[in-house]
Write an enzyme that holds these catalytic residues in place. Sequence first.
Site, PDB file in Angstrom:
ATOM      1  N   GLU A  51      25.693  27.702  13.437  1.00  0.00           N
ATOM      2  CA  GLU A  51      25.874  26.514  12.590  1.00  0.00           C
ATOM      3  C   GLU A  51      25.481  25.182  13.715  1.00  0.00           C
ATOM      4  OE1 GLU A  51      29.786  23.713  11.467  1.00  0.00           O
ATOM      5  OE2 GLU A  51      29.871  25.199  13.058  1.00  0.00           O
ATOM      6  N   CYS A  82      31.338  28.208   8.769  1.00  0.00           N
ATOM      7  CA  CYS A  82      32.809  27.797  10.202  1.00  0.00           C
ATOM      8  C   CYS A  82      33.926  27.378   9.172  1.00  0.00           C
ATOM      9  CB  CYS A  82      32.498  26.749  11.086  1.00  0.00           C
ATOM     10  SG  CYS A  82      33.373  26.684  12.578  1.00  0.00           S
ATOM     11  N   LYS A  97      29.383  22.599   3.498  1.00  0.00           N
ATOM     12  CA  LYS A  97      30.675  22.969   4.086  1.00  0.00           C
ATOM     13  C   LYS A  97      32.159  21.872   3.113  1.00  0.00           C
ATOM     14  CE  LYS A  97      32.854  23.117   8.890  1.00  0.00           C
ATOM     15  NZ  LYS A  97      33.092  23.390  10.186  1.00  0.00           N
TER      16      LYS A  97
END
Length: 274
Positions: A42, A152, A111
């Site tokens: 990331e 994440c 995300k």
Amino acid sequence: MGIRLGLCQTRVTRNKGENLRLAEAALRQAADQGANLALLPEMFNCPYENPCFPLYGEPAGGETWQFLAAMARELGLYLAGGSVPELEGDKVYNTCYLFSPQGEELARHRKVHLFDIDVPGGQRFKESDTLAAGNQITVVDTPLGTLGLAICFDIRFAELFRVMGDRGAQLILVPADFNMTTGPVHWDLAFRMRALDQQCFVAGCSPARDEKASYVAYGHSLVCNPWGEILTQLDEKPGVQVVDIDLGDLAKYRSQIPILSGRRGDLYRTEDRT
């Protein structure tokens, strides 16, 4: 075709060009070890700091996008390019691009769940101060198998992974940057649980740890199998780990504990968020 996945746990500096050079070296090392799929961390080209996201950000097709496409094409592998700050209009997204061995963009995941936490005595961070949230669930069919993408904090939301599982994801790739508050207690657990509850493979790739950074990454990039076991795991230092993943094992695990076929569609309904 089997999957040989290269986890590329690179160091992230304040110099974007240096970050790309470190990523290139790691990708070449993975390819030299026979990887046909590689995963970067990331924000691999950018310090994990809110003020940096707009400054380091690029539109799709920009320098980092071009770098990733070129590396996938030159090395002849599928490449999940970690994540980068993507600019579109007045918004900044935390975005993962997936490229084919021909350098074509196959998928783009923004995300969905922004990292907004405040742990007393521990980590405080609010991605929403600078980043916009994505709104798509990303699953793509490839000759390697059906791949899912998440980033994440997405991994904490089982329903997102449930929908990816329902859409056939066999291996879910997760560039991630857990910290020294959540990493030691939640990193292994989160990845093992998502692999176990969706009965698929899940891979996480973190930046290497830099104790001098304002946000200190946990590291420990890993791959988990559908039984919830860790197949391979790095430590906190920069490194490349290549692991073979046999998607043929999915049928074995799923037949032993048939939770996927036993799901009650009339009781649990998934929503299409695309």
